[in-house]
Design a protein around this motif. Structure first.
Motif, PDB file in Angstrom:
ATOM      1  N   GLU A  57       0.848  -1.183   0.000  1.00  0.00           N
ATOM      2  CA  GLU A  57       0.000   0.000   0.000  1.00  0.00           C
ATOM      3  C   GLU A  57       0.894   1.246   0.000  1.00  0.00           C
ATOM      4  OE1 GLU A  57      -3.337   0.238  -0.265  1.00  0.00           O
ATOM      5  OE2 GLU A  57      -3.276  -1.947  -0.576  1.00  0.00           O
ATOM      6  N   GLU A  59       0.965   3.994   1.658  1.00  0.00           N
ATOM      7  CA  GLU A  59       1.414   4.456   2.969  1.00  0.00           C
ATOM      8  C   GLU A  59       2.520   3.561   3.536  1.00  0.00           C
ATOM      9  OE1 GLU A  59      -1.670   3.858   2.100  1.00  0.00           O
ATOM     10  OE2 GLU A  59      -2.967   5.567   2.590  1.00  0.00           O
ATOM     11  N   GLU A  60       2.399   2.243   3.286  1.00  0.00           N
ATOM     12  CA  GLU A  60       3.435   1.318   3.748  1.00  0.00           C
ATOM     13  C   GLU A  60       4.763   1.596   3.044  1.00  0.00           C
ATOM     14  OE1 GLU A  60       1.767  -2.952   4.721  1.00  0.00           O
ATOM     15  OE2 GLU A  60       0.959  -2.266   2.802  1.00  0.00           O
ATOM     16  N   ALA A  63       6.420   4.687   4.352  1.00  0.00           N
ATOM     17  CA  ALA A  63       7.065   4.460   5.655  1.00  0.00           C
ATOM     18  C   ALA A  63       8.406   3.761   5.490  1.00  0.00           C
ATOM     19  CB  ALA A  63       6.147   3.646   6.556  1.00  0.00           C
ATOM     20  N   ASP A  80       5.536   7.406  10.751  1.00  0.00           N
ATOM     21  CA  ASP A  80       4.178   6.922  10.457  1.00  0.00           C
ATOM     22  C   ASP A  80       3.255   8.071  10.070  1.00  0.00           C
ATOM     23  OD1 ASP A  80       4.785   4.287  10.871  1.00  0.00           O
ATOM     24  OD2 ASP A  80       4.073   4.230  12.941  1.00  0.00           O
ATOM     25  N   ASN A  81       3.337   9.183  10.803  1.00  0.00           N
ATOM     26  CA  ASN A  81       2.506  10.344  10.474  1.00  0.00           C
ATOM     27  C   ASN A  81       2.845  10.888   9.087  1.00  0.00           C
ATOM     28  OD1 ASN A  81       1.134  10.296  12.917  1.00  0.00           O
ATOM     29  ND2 ASN A  81       2.550  11.705  13.921  1.00  0.00           N
ATOM     30  N   SER A  83       4.201   9.313   6.583  1.00  0.00           N
ATOM     31  CA  SER A  83       3.850   8.374   5.515  1.00  0.00           C
ATOM     32  C   SER A  83       2.391   8.503   5.118  1.00  0.00           C
ATOM     33  CB  SER A  83       4.153   6.934   5.957  1.00  0.00           C
ATOM     34  OG  SER A  83       3.323   6.532   7.027  1.00  0.00           O
ATOM     35  N   ASN A  84       1.534   8.854   6.062  1.00  0.00           N
ATOM     36  CA  ASN A  84       0.117   9.065   5.749  1.00  0.00           C
ATOM     37  C   ASN A  84      -0.122  10.438   5.138  1.00  0.00           C
ATOM     38  OD1 ASN A  84      -1.636   6.703   6.818  1.00  0.00           O
ATOM     39  ND2 ASN A  84      -0.159   7.045   8.443  1.00  0.00           N
ATOM     40  N   GLU A  85       0.568  11.441   5.649  1.00  0.00           N
ATOM     41  CA  GLU A  85       0.371  12.794   5.145  1.00  0.00           C
ATOM     42  C   GLU A  85       0.924  12.971   3.734  1.00  0.00           C
ATOM     43  OE1 GLU A  85       2.407  14.858   8.257  1.00  0.00           O
ATOM     44  OE2 GLU A  85       0.573  15.222   9.410  1.00  0.00           O
ATOM     45  N   LEU A  87       0.790  11.185   1.162  1.00  0.00           N
ATOM     46  CA  LEU A  87      -0.099  10.766   0.082  1.00  0.00           C
ATOM     47  C   LEU A  87      -1.086  11.862  -0.294  1.00  0.00           C
ATOM     48  CD1 LEU A  87      -0.552   8.276  -1.687  1.00  0.00           C
ATOM     49  CD2 LEU A  87      -2.181   7.442   0.010  1.00  0.00           C
ATOM     50  N   ARG A  88      -1.354  12.773   0.646  1.00  0.00           N
ATOM     51  CA  ARG A  88      -2.361  13.817   0.424  1.00  0.00           C
ATOM     52  C   ARG A  88      -1.764  15.222   0.305  1.00  0.00           C
ATOM     53  NH1 ARG A  88      -3.909  10.899   4.818  1.00  0.00           N
ATOM     54  NH2 ARG A  88      -3.385  12.646   6.194  1.00  0.00           N
ATOM     55  N   ASN A 108       9.405  11.682  -2.116  1.00  0.00           N
ATOM     56  CA  ASN A 108       8.180  11.901  -2.885  1.00  0.00           C
ATOM     57  C   ASN A 108       8.412  11.606  -4.367  1.00  0.00           C
ATOM     58  OD1 ASN A 108       5.316  13.510  -2.600  1.00  0.00           O
ATOM     59  ND2 ASN A 108       6.267  13.894  -4.579  1.00  0.00           N
TER      60      ASN A 108
END
Length: 224
Positions: A57, A59-60, A63, A80-81, A83-85, A87-88, A108
């Motif tokens: 995925e 996000e994975e 990370a 972790d934070n 890796s989620n941010e 994507l957006r 990126n």
């Protein structure tokens, strides 16, 4: 000191040369669990890595790559934070620590290519300029370049809004080393400046040839 500045070219790009080496790709192949990575030919390494990345995925994958590049500076929760941010959001422009902007752009860039555009599209500028300080022995460093360039920018530019005191040498300007990603001397007073679009865009340049007075903060301290 009096400084002559002439901007001869500005190119907008989306990929930093040599951001990732073959050794980087091979290490990431291990981290993305590519079977027998040592048997992959050099000219196929990137393709195999990208295929492996797509098994995870987004996000994975973010990370894993962030851990490889920044685990010496960020803890697991911060990674972790991010890796989620990532994507957006354009984290190479928005992350609070300017020192990490270039590295975040490299991460990126890799993920954007691997996922064919799932991550934000981010650009930077490469500026070719001529710069001649009045004193030939003066070191042309990132602080001097930013301060000289600022004289040709309009007042709405983010550098002026966030670092006005630094540009005017009222306070020290250590951030200059992170704001300018690369400064390459090309000889005969010619320089190449690599800088994020966050800090400087073509539309914000009002003058391309001028003389200005630049004072380095160290000079003020020395004369105090």
């Amino acid at each position: 000191m009096q400084t002559f500045v002439k901007i001869s070219d500005l190119k907008t790009k989306d990929e930093l040369k040599d951001a990732w080496s073959l050794a980087d790709y091979r290490e990431l192949m291990n981290r993305f669990e590519v079977p027998d990575p040592e048997t992959v030919k050099d000219n196929e390494v990137r393709d195999f890595l990208f295929m492996a990345i797509n098994e995870f995925e987004p996000e994975e994958s973010a990370a894993i790559v962030l851990d490889y590049k920044l685990s010496g500076h960020l803890n697991e929760g911060q990674i972790d934070n991010l890796s989620n941010e990532m994507l957006r959001e354009k984290m190479p422009e928005k992350y609070s620590e300017i020192d990490f902007h270039k590295t975040l752009f490299e991460v990126n860039q890799l993920l954007y290519k691997a996922y064919n555009g799932k991550f934000p599209y981010i650009q930077f500028n490469v500026i070719d300029l001529e710069m001649k300080p009045a004193y030939n022995e003066a070191e042309v460093n990132k602080e001097l370049v930013l301060k000289a360039l600022s004289h040709g920018l309009n007042e709405n530019n983010l550098l002026w809004r966030l670092f006005g005191d630094q540009l005017e040498s009222k306070v020290a300007f250590p951030e200059a080393d992170a704001i300018v990603w690369d400064l390459n001397e090309k000889g005969d007073d010619q320089y190449e400046v690599v800088i994020s679009e966050k800090w400087l865009t073509q539309d914000e340049i009002e003058k391309t040839e001028y003389e200005c007075t630049v004072t380095l903060y160290d000079e003020i301290e020395d004369n105090a």
